[in-house]
Motif scaffolding. Structure first.
Motif, PDB file in Angstrom:
ATOM      1  N   VAL A 125      -1.597 -17.632 -75.952  1.00 52.50           N
ATOM      2  CA  VAL A 125      -1.412 -16.924 -74.746  1.00 52.50           C
ATOM      3  C   VAL A 125      -1.404 -15.525 -75.057  1.00 52.50           C
ATOM      4  O   VAL A 125      -1.992 -14.692 -74.155  1.00 52.50           O
ATOM      5  CB  VAL A 125       0.069 -17.563 -74.120  1.00 52.50           C
ATOM      6  CG1 VAL A 125       0.293 -16.707 -72.867  1.00 52.50           C
ATOM      7  CG2 VAL A 125       0.048 -18.919 -73.706  1.00 52.50           C
ATOM      8  N   GLY A 126      -0.767 -15.239 -76.112  1.00 53.48           N
ATOM      9  CA  GLY A 126      -0.527 -13.628 -76.426  1.00 53.48           C
ATOM     10  C   GLY A 126      -2.244 -13.102 -76.598  1.00 53.48           C
ATOM     11  O   GLY A 126      -2.450 -11.920 -75.780  1.00 53.48           O
ATOM     12  N   ILE A 127      -3.040 -13.881 -77.233  1.00 56.05           N
ATOM     13  CA  ILE A 127      -4.391 -13.420 -77.293  1.00 56.05           C
ATOM     14  C   ILE A 127      -5.181 -13.078 -76.065  1.00 56.05           C
ATOM     15  O   ILE A 127      -5.845 -12.134 -75.742  1.00 56.05           O
ATOM     16  CB  ILE A 127      -5.025 -14.339 -78.347  1.00 56.05           C
ATOM     17  CG1 ILE A 127      -4.784 -14.301 -79.649  1.00 56.05           C
ATOM     18  CG2 ILE A 127      -6.679 -13.871 -78.156  1.00 56.05           C
ATOM     19  CD1 ILE A 127      -5.282 -15.331 -80.655  1.00 56.05           C
ATOM     20  N   TRP A 128      -5.118 -14.438 -75.115  1.00 56.47           N
ATOM     21  CA  TRP A 128      -5.588 -14.199 -73.873  1.00 56.47           C
ATOM     22  C   TRP A 128      -5.272 -12.802 -72.920  1.00 56.47           C
ATOM     23  O   TRP A 128      -5.935 -12.400 -72.055  1.00 56.47           O
ATOM     24  CB  TRP A 128      -5.725 -15.614 -73.326  1.00 56.47           C
ATOM     25  CG  TRP A 128      -6.924 -16.348 -73.562  1.00 56.47           C
ATOM     26  CD1 TRP A 128      -6.760 -17.297 -74.694  1.00 56.47           C
ATOM     27  CD2 TRP A 128      -8.197 -16.493 -73.219  1.00 56.47           C
ATOM     28  NE1 TRP A 128      -7.727 -18.005 -74.850  1.00 56.47           N
ATOM     29  CE2 TRP A 128      -8.885 -17.485 -74.025  1.00 56.47           C
ATOM     30  CE3 TRP A 128      -8.902 -15.710 -72.061  1.00 56.47           C
ATOM     31  CZ2 TRP A 128     -10.078 -17.867 -73.870  1.00 56.47           C
ATOM     32  CZ3 TRP A 128     -10.293 -16.062 -72.101  1.00 56.47           C
ATOM     33  CH2 TRP A 128     -10.786 -17.085 -72.818  1.00 56.47           C
ATOM     34  N   LEU A 129      -3.834 -12.738 -72.996  1.00 54.25           N
ATOM     35  CA  LEU A 129      -3.330 -11.881 -72.223  1.00 54.25           C
ATOM     36  C   LEU A 129      -3.675 -10.447 -72.579  1.00 54.25           C
ATOM     37  O   LEU A 129      -3.804  -9.664 -71.576  1.00 54.25           O
ATOM     38  CB  LEU A 129      -1.573 -12.057 -72.194  1.00 54.25           C
ATOM     39  CG  LEU A 129      -1.150 -13.399 -71.253  1.00 54.25           C
ATOM     40  CD1 LEU A 129       0.443 -13.471 -71.665  1.00 54.25           C
ATOM     41  CD2 LEU A 129      -1.603 -13.328 -69.916  1.00 54.25           C
ATOM     42  N   LEU A 130      -3.797 -10.311 -73.786  1.00 50.19           N
ATOM     43  CA  LEU A 130      -3.922  -8.895 -74.349  1.00 50.19           C
ATOM     44  C   LEU A 130      -5.440  -8.605 -73.922  1.00 50.19           C
ATOM     45  O   LEU A 130      -5.992  -7.491 -73.619  1.00 50.19           O
ATOM     46  CB  LEU A 130      -3.907  -8.954 -75.823  1.00 50.19           C
ATOM     47  CG  LEU A 130      -4.121  -7.479 -76.474  1.00 50.19           C
ATOM     48  CD1 LEU A 130      -3.069  -6.430 -75.915  1.00 50.19           C
ATOM     49  CD2 LEU A 130      -3.827  -7.519 -77.878  1.00 50.19           C
ATOM     50  N   ALA A 131      -6.533  -9.896 -74.312  1.00 47.50           N
ATOM     51  CA  ALA A 131      -7.650  -9.737 -73.586  1.00 47.50           C
ATOM     52  C   ALA A 131      -7.915  -9.371 -72.108  1.00 47.50           C
ATOM     53  O   ALA A 131      -8.658  -8.570 -71.595  1.00 47.50           O
ATOM     54  CB  ALA A 131      -8.349 -10.828 -73.942  1.00 47.50           C
ATOM     55  N   PHE A 132      -7.132 -10.062 -71.331  1.00 43.46           N
ATOM     56  CA  PHE A 132      -7.077  -9.796 -69.935  1.00 43.46           C
ATOM     57  C   PHE A 132      -6.841  -8.211 -69.681  1.00 43.46           C
ATOM     58  O   PHE A 132      -7.311  -7.643 -68.788  1.00 43.46           O
ATOM     59  CB  PHE A 132      -6.043 -10.576 -69.282  1.00 43.46           C
ATOM     60  CG  PHE A 132      -5.537 -10.222 -67.966  1.00 43.46           C
ATOM     61  CD1 PHE A 132      -6.424 -10.432 -66.899  1.00 43.46           C
ATOM     62  CD2 PHE A 132      -4.302  -9.612 -67.699  1.00 43.46           C
ATOM     63  CE1 PHE A 132      -6.163 -10.299 -65.591  1.00 43.46           C
ATOM     64  CE2 PHE A 132      -4.079  -9.163 -66.383  1.00 43.46           C
ATOM     65  CZ  PHE A 132      -4.906  -9.399 -65.202  1.00 43.46           C
ATOM     66  N   VAL A 133      -5.798  -7.699 -70.276  1.00 43.54           N
ATOM     67  CA  VAL A 133      -5.341  -6.456 -70.198  1.00 43.54           C
ATOM     68  C   VAL A 133      -6.586  -5.477 -70.515  1.00 43.54           C
ATOM     69  O   VAL A 133      -6.726  -4.646 -69.633  1.00 43.54           O
ATOM     70  CB  VAL A 133      -4.151  -5.840 -70.997  1.00 43.54           C
ATOM     71  CG1 VAL A 133      -4.079  -4.298 -71.017  1.00 43.54           C
ATOM     72  CG2 VAL A 133      -2.955  -6.600 -70.440  1.00 43.54           C
ATOM     73  N   PHE A 134      -7.186  -5.713 -71.584  1.00 47.65           N
ATOM     74  CA  PHE A 134      -8.399  -4.915 -71.847  1.00 47.65           C
ATOM     75  C   PHE A 134      -9.485  -5.124 -70.933  1.00 47.65           C
ATOM     76  O   PHE A 134     -10.170  -3.948 -70.473  1.00 47.65           O
ATOM     77  CB  PHE A 134      -9.099  -5.261 -73.289  1.00 47.65           C
ATOM     78  CG  PHE A 134      -8.206  -4.666 -74.355  1.00 47.65           C
ATOM     79  CD1 PHE A 134      -8.469  -3.248 -74.483  1.00 47.65           C
ATOM     80  CD2 PHE A 134      -7.543  -5.368 -75.472  1.00 47.65           C
ATOM     81  CE1 PHE A 134      -7.649  -2.594 -75.771  1.00 47.65           C
ATOM     82  CE2 PHE A 134      -7.008  -4.728 -76.538  1.00 47.65           C
ATOM     83  CZ  PHE A 134      -6.848  -3.523 -76.787  1.00 47.65           C
ATOM     84  N   SER A 135      -9.855  -6.191 -70.270  1.00 50.63           N
ATOM     85  CA  SER A 135     -10.934  -6.349 -69.423  1.00 50.63           C
ATOM     86  C   SER A 135     -10.611  -5.647 -68.111  1.00 50.63           C
ATOM     87  O   SER A 135     -11.495  -5.018 -67.419  1.00 50.63           O
ATOM     88  CB  SER A 135     -10.899  -7.859 -68.931  1.00 50.63           C
ATOM     89  OG  SER A 135      -9.670  -8.349 -67.937  1.00 50.63           O
ATOM     90  N   GLU A 136      -9.139  -5.327 -67.673  1.00 50.87           N
ATOM     91  CA  GLU A 136      -8.762  -4.775 -66.626  1.00 50.87           C
ATOM     92  C   GLU A 136      -8.852  -3.357 -66.540  1.00 50.87           C
ATOM     93  O   GLU A 136      -8.990  -2.736 -65.912  1.00 50.87           O
ATOM     94  CB  GLU A 136      -7.501  -5.173 -66.004  1.00 50.87           C
ATOM     95  CG  GLU A 136      -7.559  -6.635 -65.575  1.00 50.87           C
ATOM     96  CD  GLU A 136      -8.568  -7.127 -64.596  1.00 50.87           C
ATOM     97  OE1 GLU A 136      -8.506  -6.240 -63.599  1.00 50.87           O
ATOM     98  OE2 GLU A 136      -9.256  -7.793 -64.681  1.00 50.87           O
ATOM     99  N   VAL A 137      -8.482  -2.532 -67.836  1.00 55.68           N
ATOM    100  CA  VAL A 137      -8.284  -1.083 -67.671  1.00 55.68           C
ATOM    101  C   VAL A 137      -9.624  -0.259 -68.502  1.00 55.68           C
ATOM    102  O   VAL A 137      -9.571   0.818 -68.361  1.00 55.68           O
ATOM    103  CB  VAL A 137      -7.060  -0.966 -68.819  1.00 55.68           C
ATOM    104  CG1 VAL A 137      -5.972  -1.494 -68.074  1.00 55.68           C
ATOM    105  CG2 VAL A 137      -7.407  -1.241 -70.079  1.00 55.68           C
ATOM    106  N   ILE A 138     -10.293  -1.130 -69.046  1.00 62.64           N
ATOM    107  CA  ILE A 138     -11.535  -0.356 -69.543  1.00 62.64           C
ATOM    108  C   ILE A 138     -12.809  -0.314 -68.687  1.00 62.64           C
ATOM    109  O   ILE A 138     -13.120  -1.381 -67.806  1.00 62.64           O
ATOM    110  CB  ILE A 138     -12.088  -1.326 -70.851  1.00 62.64           C
ATOM    111  CG1 ILE A 138     -11.119  -1.271 -72.019  1.00 62.64           C
ATOM    112  CG2 ILE A 138     -13.642  -0.819 -71.000  1.00 62.64           C
ATOM    113  CD1 ILE A 138     -11.684  -1.885 -73.181  1.00 62.64           C
TER     114      ILE A 138
END
Length: 497
Positions: free
Chosen positions: A395-408
């Motif tokens: 869950v932590g990996i996917w959530l961090l990936a989600f953050v990157f996908s939204e702010v880049i």
């Protein structure tokens, strides 16, 4: 007038900017802890094939005593897993690379990338056969650089950064697919949340043997998407969309042998990085090999992948360039003018988008999980704690990936950055060093060995070139993106093709 949403977006961007300030030291700390907690037996180097097979037999027997058995994949299953990882959306960006480079430099880059991919992958396998205890690219770096703790930490950081950013790219791609299919019925950030939840759910299996079963379906869906695109591109009178202007503002569709006048060096370099990115998946290979029941059979799986890649990485892009010409976009689906054609072909991409994200998430989670759990019974058993930690890590990996996908703002340019910063090491430099370690004292002992040594010098130079000028070109492209309008964090804007 500033809306409540604008204020919320500004606050969110500021919050995550502060988060990113701590991401790098967080990754390094995780890598260092992983190294320190790692209780790896100091196996003796295997100097003969018999010693190697004996050690592999011992490792497999030890693994099969556990409740959760990892070393279970056959070479056929591994071939399916490799295909599932490589038959991906990046294939559909290669027509754009050809439109930038032209036929001659483009095809030469593709063929050369394929040849170097085979050579470096075989070197990797030979090195792992010498050190069968290697479980991932971090272990590979540790042994390739003379049991260097710094190399292990560096490799771990690079693995975490590369994979999480790639998973973020797949989250963004999933949102684009859902946007396109639904005519933007929901906020793009909501589609990203949906993609993330689906990815977490599909990532719960702990063995790559289970993930391999998904890969066959993934390859079939991506193959269908490519085939439909080629049919639609062929029956359309002309493509509609292009980066240099929509048809026919850039003139009639044409192909050309060399870059068009006015093409910048930065654009050409990013096109080259786009090709090398597709051909460099070796960061995952040590983990795949570590879960094979017979690691010595990996070259068979690799041969299947090489045959598939040689066809899919050259033929569809060439046909796409033939029909799209200077109007080619990345991915090429975006050039299609008929909305129904675009939806029918691009819609199939949702499956490989999720499953490839699952493969990268599995490899990433194993690095964190195995180093966290160590040699405890939870590491290989069906315990509440074991599964609980696995779920939390995933869950932590996917959530961090989600953050990157939204702010880049532009994940496309960041893929070029990934290729330059990471693939330079994990596609070239690491394996030139591994070749030197394997052949110390006999690098020029005969004609064949001399030729291969010179080839590996060339591989090392390619890695350094991608790391130097390539990284510069990627950063220049990102700076150009930031100089224009930047997509706000967690945007609701329509991101459909």
């Amino acid at each position: 007038m500033e809306t409540v949403y604008d204020k919320l977006a500004a606050l969110t961007r500021a919050a995550f900017a502060s988060l990113f300030d701590g991401v790098t030291p967080l990754f390094i700390t995780m890598a260092q802890v992983g190294y320190q907690e790692k209780k790896q037996p100091e196996y003796q180097t295997t100097d003969s094939e018999d010693d190697s097979l004996e050690m592999i037999t011992a490792l497999v027997a030890e693994d099969h005593e556990h409740d959760i058995k990892l070393r279970t994949m056959s070479w056929q299953k591994t071939a399916i897993l490799l295909a599932g990882d490589q038959v991906c959306l990046a294939i559909m960006a290669q027509s754009w690379s050809l439109s930038v480079l032209g036929w001659v430099p483009g095809i030469i880059t593709m063929v050369l990338s394929g040849v170097l991919f085979w050579i470096t992958s075989i070197t990797m396998h030979k090195f792992i056969m010498k050190y069968p205890q290697i479980k991932d690219i971090c272990d590979f770096g540790y042994y390739a650089f003379g049991k260097s703790r710094a190399a292990y930490v560096f490799s771990a950081f690079m693995l975490l950064a590369n994979n999480i950013l790639l998973i973020g790219f797949h989250v963004l791609t999933g949102a684009k697919v859902l946007n396109t299919l639904s005519d933007h019925r929901l906020c793009t950030a909501v589609f990203s949340v949906i993609t993330t939840i689906m990815g977490i759910t599909m990532s719960l299996p702990r063995t790559l043997n289970h993930v391999s079963s998904m890969s066959m379906f993934s390859s079939a869906c991506m193959g269908t998407a490519i085939l439909l695109f080629l049919v639609f591109a062929g029956i359309e009178k002309a493509p509609l969309y292009g980066y240099s202007g929509n048809y026919p503002t850039a003139g009639p569709v044409k192909t050309y042998a060399f870059p068009l006048p006015g093409t910048t060096w930065v654009t050409c370099m990013n096109a080259v990085l786009n090709i090398t990115f597709l051909w460099v998946p070796q960061i995952l290979f040590p983990t795949f090999i570590a879960e094979m029941e017979r690691p010595q059979d990996f070259p068979k799986a690799l041969a299947v992948l090489a045959a598939i890649s040689a066809i899919l990485f050259t033929v569809p892009p060439a046909i796409g360039f033939r029909y799209l010409g200077q109007y080619a976009t990345a991915p090429a689906f975006g050039s299609l003018g008929v909305v129904a054609y675009k939806k029918a072909s691009f819609g199939f991409v949702i499956v490989p988008t999720l499953i490839i994200g699952v493969i990268y998430a599995n490899v990433t989670a194993k690095l964190i999980y195995t180093r966290t759990m160590g040699d405890s019974k939870h590491a290989h058993s069906n315990t509440v704690m074991g599964w609980g930690v696995w779920v939390i890590v995933m869950v932590g990996i996917w959530l961090l990936a989600f953050v990157f996908s939204e702010v880049i703002p532009s994940m496309g340019d960041f893929l070029s950055l990934l290729s330059a910063a990471f693939d330079s090491f994990f596609g070239f430099i690491f394996f030139a060093v591994a070749y030197w370690q394997l052949n110390k004292g006999k690098l020029f002992s005969g004609f064949g060995k001399t030729v291969m040594s010179l080839v590996n010098v060339f591989i090392l130079l390619c890695g350094l070139f991608i790391l130097g000028p390539g990284l510069y070109a990627a950063v220049e492209a990102i700076i150009a993106d930031y100089s224009g309008s930047v997509t706000p964090a967690f945007t609701c804007a329509n991101m459909a093709l």
